[in-house]
Design a protein around this motif. Structure first.
Motif, mmCIF file in Angstrom:
data_model
loop_
_atom_site.group_PDB
_atom_site.id
_atom_site.type_symbol
_atom_site.label_atom_id
_atom_site.label_comp_id
_atom_site.label_asym_id
_atom_site.label_seq_id
_atom_site.Cartn_x
_atom_site.Cartn_y
_atom_site.Cartn_z
ATOM 1 N N TYR A 61 33.258 56.554 45.317
ATOM 2 C CA TYR A 61 34.558 55.320 45.998
ATOM 3 C C TYR A 61 35.852 56.044 45.711
ATOM 4 O O TYR A 61 36.027 57.075 45.045
ATOM 5 C CB TYR A 61 34.236 53.986 45.114
ATOM 6 C CG TYR A 61 34.578 53.825 43.877
ATOM 7 C CD1 TYR A 61 35.621 53.506 43.315
ATOM 8 C CD2 TYR A 61 33.238 54.112 42.776
ATOM 9 C CE1 TYR A 61 35.745 53.297 41.787
ATOM 10 C CE2 TYR A 61 33.461 54.215 41.618
ATOM 11 C CZ TYR A 61 34.659 53.735 41.121
ATOM 12 O OH TYR A 61 34.646 53.636 39.726
ATOM 13 N N VAL A 62 36.935 55.254 46.413
ATOM 14 C CA VAL A 62 38.329 55.561 46.418
ATOM 15 C C VAL A 62 39.077 54.499 46.187
ATOM 16 O O VAL A 62 38.807 53.373 46.145
ATOM 17 C CB VAL A 62 38.506 56.251 47.646
ATOM 18 C CG1 VAL A 62 37.660 57.449 48.087
ATOM 19 C CG2 VAL A 62 38.773 55.172 48.601
ATOM 20 N N GLN A 63 40.207 55.213 45.473
ATOM 21 C CA GLN A 63 41.417 54.292 45.145
ATOM 22 C C GLN A 63 42.532 54.618 46.178
ATOM 23 O O GLN A 63 42.798 55.748 46.481
ATOM 24 C CB GLN A 63 42.014 54.298 43.865
ATOM 25 C CG GLN A 63 43.373 53.052 43.727
ATOM 26 C CD GLN A 63 43.555 53.620 42.537
ATOM 27 O OE1 GLN A 63 43.604 54.473 41.768
ATOM 28 N NE2 GLN A 63 44.449 52.404 41.738
ATOM 29 N N VAL B 265 48.579 53.994 41.359
ATOM 30 C CA VAL B 265 47.895 53.158 40.336
ATOM 31 C C VAL B 265 47.783 51.624 40.620
ATOM 32 O O VAL B 265 46.876 50.837 40.290
ATOM 33 C CB VAL B 265 48.865 53.105 38.988
ATOM 34 C CG1 VAL B 265 49.965 52.235 39.147
ATOM 35 C CG2 VAL B 265 48.108 52.794 37.834
ATOM 36 N N CYS B 266 48.326 51.021 41.470
ATOM 37 C CA CYS B 266 48.265 49.572 42.170
ATOM 38 C C CYS B 266 47.317 49.809 43.519
ATOM 39 O O CYS B 266 47.270 48.797 44.215
ATOM 40 C CB CYS B 266 49.250 49.100 42.440
ATOM 41 S SG CYS B 266 50.318 48.633 40.625
ATOM 42 N N GLY B 267 46.770 50.844 44.010
ATOM 43 C CA GLY B 267 46.065 51.008 45.064
ATOM 44 C C GLY B 267 44.612 50.104 45.082
ATOM 45 O O GLY B 267 43.981 50.232 43.750
ATOM 46 N N GLU B 268 44.142 49.846 46.042
ATOM 47 C CA GLU B 268 42.934 48.903 46.205
ATOM 48 C C GLU B 268 41.890 49.790 46.212
ATOM 49 O O GLU B 268 41.857 51.205 46.356
ATOM 50 C CB GLU B 268 42.825 48.115 47.657
ATOM 51 C CG GLU B 268 41.854 47.199 47.608
ATOM 52 C CD GLU B 268 41.973 46.261 48.778
ATOM 53 O OE1 GLU B 268 40.728 45.669 49.154
ATOM 54 O OE2 GLU B 268 42.927 46.413 49.393
ATOM 55 N N ILE B 269 40.528 49.572 45.622
ATOM 56 C CA ILE B 269 39.245 50.198 45.461
ATOM 57 C C ILE B 269 38.597 50.119 46.910
ATOM 58 O O ILE B 269 38.423 48.849 47.340
ATOM 59 C CB ILE B 269 38.416 49.674 44.336
ATOM 60 C CG1 ILE B 269 39.129 50.131 43.111
ATOM 61 C CG2 ILE B 269 37.221 50.327 44.373
ATOM 62 C CD1 ILE B 269 39.395 51.548 42.883
ATOM 63 N N GLY C 242 54.785 44.048 38.949
ATOM 64 C CA GLY C 242 54.016 42.833 38.497
ATOM 65 C C GLY C 242 53.034 42.170 39.272
ATOM 66 O O GLY C 242 51.966 41.932 39.162
ATOM 67 N N ARG C 243 53.764 41.843 40.572
ATOM 68 C CA ARG C 243 53.005 41.371 41.782
ATOM 69 C C ARG C 243 51.979 42.297 42.317
ATOM 70 O O ARG C 243 50.821 41.811 42.617
ATOM 71 C CB ARG C 243 54.039 41.067 42.866
ATOM 72 C CG ARG C 243 55.140 39.943 42.346
ATOM 73 C CD ARG C 243 55.787 39.280 43.645
ATOM 74 N NE ARG C 243 56.488 40.109 44.369
ATOM 75 C CZ ARG C 243 57.866 40.311 44.060
ATOM 76 N NH1 ARG C 243 58.424 39.887 43.062
ATOM 77 N NH2 ARG C 243 58.209 41.399 44.964
ATOM 78 N N GLY C 244 51.986 43.529 42.122
ATOM 79 C CA GLY C 244 51.079 44.348 42.594
ATOM 80 C C GLY C 244 50.090 44.766 41.656
ATOM 81 O O GLY C 244 48.950 45.368 42.131
ATOM 82 N N ALA C 245 50.369 44.748 40.586
ATOM 83 C CA ALA C 245 49.566 45.346 39.210
ATOM 84 C C ALA C 245 48.004 44.789 39.407
ATOM 85 O O ALA C 245 47.150 45.749 39.355
ATOM 86 C CB ALA C 245 50.046 45.154 38.159
ATOM 87 N N PRO C 246 47.693 43.609 39.721
ATOM 88 C CA PRO C 246 46.416 43.134 39.668
ATOM 89 C C PRO C 246 45.396 43.683 40.764
ATOM 90 O O PRO C 246 44.369 43.782 40.516
ATOM 91 C CB PRO C 246 46.459 41.546 40.036
ATOM 92 C CG PRO C 246 47.660 41.399 39.502
ATOM 93 C CD PRO C 246 48.653 42.356 40.072
ATOM 94 N N THR C 247 45.895 44.342 41.889
ATOM 95 C CA THR C 247 45.141 44.701 42.932
ATOM 96 C C THR C 247 44.335 45.699 42.657
ATOM 97 O O THR C 247 42.855 45.510 42.931
ATOM 98 C CB THR C 247 46.171 45.387 44.245
ATOM 99 O OG1 THR C 247 47.040 44.282 44.469
ATOM 100 C CG2 THR C 247 45.231 45.644 45.232
ATOM 101 N N SER C 248 44.439 46.716 41.931
ATOM 102 C CA SER C 248 43.710 47.792 41.711
ATOM 103 C C SER C 248 42.357 47.429 40.566
ATOM 104 O O SER C 248 41.297 47.534 40.759
ATOM 105 C CB SER C 248 44.320 49.083 41.102
ATOM 106 O OG SER C 248 45.136 48.667 39.964
ATOM 107 N N PHE C 249 42.837 46.599 39.605
ATOM 108 C CA PHE C 249 42.122 46.092 38.565
ATOM 109 C C PHE C 249 41.183 45.205 38.975
ATOM 110 O O PHE C 249 39.818 45.273 38.925
ATOM 111 C CB PHE C 249 42.594 45.457 37.507
ATOM 112 C CG PHE C 249 43.662 46.226 36.412
ATOM 113 C CD1 PHE C 249 43.361 46.930 35.478
ATOM 114 C CD2 PHE C 249 45.041 46.477 36.912
ATOM 115 C CE1 PHE C 249 43.969 47.702 34.686
ATOM 116 C CE2 PHE C 249 45.944 47.154 36.049
ATOM 117 C CZ PHE C 249 45.387 47.922 35.158
ATOM 118 N N ARG C 250 41.382 44.086 39.905
ATOM 119 C CA ARG C 250 40.657 43.125 40.383
ATOM 120 C C ARG C 250 39.498 43.674 41.463
ATOM 121 O O ARG C 250 38.188 43.369 41.316
ATOM 122 C CB ARG C 250 41.476 42.247 41.342
ATOM 123 C CG ARG C 250 40.842 40.893 41.836
ATOM 124 C CD ARG C 250 41.376 40.083 42.786
ATOM 125 N NE ARG C 250 42.153 39.194 42.259
ATOM 126 C CZ ARG C 250 43.558 39.130 42.321
ATOM 127 N NH1 ARG C 250 44.223 39.769 43.382
ATOM 128 N NH2 ARG C 250 44.116 38.112 41.655
#
Length: 317
Positions: free
Chosen positions: A207-209, A214-218, A300-308
Motif C-alpha cells: 500500500y502507499v502513503q 508524514v501527514c499523507g493519507e494511506i 496539528g490539524r493535519g497530523a491525524p490523517t496518516s494515523f487514522r
C-alpha cells in the motif's frame, strides 16, 4: 501577455502542498500599496524523507533563481529571500550572486514550511505560526506585502515565462521495496500510473502513503486509480513492515518538530506517541478530533490523517 496572465493561463498551483492558484498570490501582492514588498522562496523542506526541493536546487538552481528574478521584476520595489534548511543553505550559498536575493538559514525545522513561520524566523522571532488574517500578501515580512512560494513553484514560473511548461510536476518516491527517486512527470497522474511509469510498482502486495509526507493519507491497491493531490510524495509500504513501528516513527518526528505554541498539538501528539509505542489505541480517535478542531496551525490539524487511515485501512482491516 504579462506573467500574471501566463500563470493564470497555465493554471499553475503552488507546489508546497496547499495547491493555491499561483497567479492569485502574485496578483494579491501586486494590488497592495506599499513602499517596499518582499518575496520569499521557501526551501525549508523539513518533511520526513522528502528531498524534492534538494533535487531541484542541485539540478535546476538557475531556473529557480530565474523564477525569483521574474517576481522581483514583476513586483516593484521588492526584495527577495530564500529561506533554506541548513543542508540546502550549504548547497547553494556560494552560487547566488544577486544582491536582491538574500539567503537565510532556517531554524524552524518541519514547521518552517508554514509561510508565517518562515517570516517569523527571518524577522528574528520564534519559529512558530502567526494568526491569519491578516494574510501575508497584505502584512507579511516586516508588516509589508509578501509573496511566498516554494522552490518547485518558482522553477515552474521560470518555465512558464519561457513557454516551456507542459503541465508537469515533480514526484518523489521512497520505500524499502523500490528504487525510489525524484521524477518530473505529468500532473494529474494516478498513483498506479506514477508507480508504473517510474518502474517502482512492487510485485508483492503493498500500500502507499501519498499526497503529503508524514501527514499523507494511506491508500490500498484498490484505490490506486486516483490522482495525487498535495505534495507529490509517495511512500511504498509492504505488509511485512510493522504498522505500529511506522506510526511510532511518524509520531516521534512530529513530536520532535512541534513548536509548542498550542496545547492541543503539543500534548496530543505526545499522547499519540505514547499510545502507538504501547500498541494501545483505545481513545486515540478522541485525540485526533481534538487536534483537528483546536490546533492553531496545519501541523496539528493535519497530523491525524496518516494515523487514522493506517489504523482503519491496515490495522483494523
Amino acid at each position: 501577455m504579462n506573467i500574471i496572465e501566463k500563470l493564470k493561463k497555465a493554471e499553475l498551483k503552488g507546489r508546497g502542498g496547499a495547491g493555491f492558484p499561483t497567479y492569485l498570490k502574485w496578483e494579491s501582492v501586486l494590488k497592495e500599496k506599499s513602499d517596499l514588498k518582499y518575496i520569499i522562496c521557501n526551501a525549508a523542506e523539513g518533511e520526513l524523507d522528502l528531498k524534492k526541493d534538494k533535487y531541484i536546487l542541485e539540478n535546476y538552481l538557475d531556473e529557480v533563481l530565474n523564477g525569483i528574478k521574474i517576481a522581483l521584476e514583476t513586483i516593484d520595489n521588492s526584495l527577495a529571500y530564500i529561506y533554506l534548511n541548513k543542508e540546502y543553505y550549504s548547497l547553494i550559498k556560494d552560487k547566488v550572486r544577486d544582491p536582491k536575493i538574500i539567503l537565510i538559514q532556517e531554524e524552524g525545522g518541519y514547521i518552517g514550511g508554514e509561510e508565517t513561520v518562515a517570516i517569523n524566523v527571518i524577522e528574528g522571532k520564534n519559529p512558530e505560526p502567526r494568526k491569519r488574517p491578516p494574510f501575508v500578501s497584505q502584512k507579511g515580512l516586516f508588516q509589508k506585502p509578501t509573496l511566498v512560494n516554494n522552490v518547485e513553484t518558482f522553477y515552474y514560473v521560470s518555465k512558464i515565462e519561457k513557454g516551456e511548461y507542459n503541465q508537469e510536476r515533480f514526484y518523489m518516491l521512497v520505500g524499502e521495496s523500490i528504487k525510489g527517486g525524484v521524477y518530473e512527470l505529468k500532473e494529474k497522474m494516478t498513483i498506479k500510473e506514477i508507480l508504473k511509469e517510474t518502474n517502482n510498482y512492487p510485485k508483492g502486495p503493498f500500500y502507499v502513503q501519498a499526497g503529503g509526507g508524514v501527514c499523507g493519507e494511506i491508500f490500498l491497491e484498490e484505490e490506486f486509480d486516483q490522482e495525487i493531490i498535495g505534495e507529490g510524495f509517495i511512500r511504498v509500504i509492504t505488509y511485512n513492515e510493522d504498522p505500529f513501528k511506522i506510526m511510532e516513527r511518524w509520531a516521534e518526528f512530529l513530536n520532535s518538530q512541534n513548536c509548542d505554541k498550542c496545547t492541543p498539538c503539543r500534548e496530543g501528539i505526545y499522547r499519540i506517541l505514547e499510545m502507538v509505542k504501547n500498541r494501545n489505541l483505545k481513545g486515540i480517535e478522541e485525540i485526533f478530533l481534538a487536534l483537528e478542531k483546536t490546533s492553531f496551525c496545519a501541523l496539528g490539524r493535519g497530523a491525524p490523517t496518516s494515523f487514522r487511515s493506517l489504523i482503519n485501512k491496515v490495522i483494523l482491516k
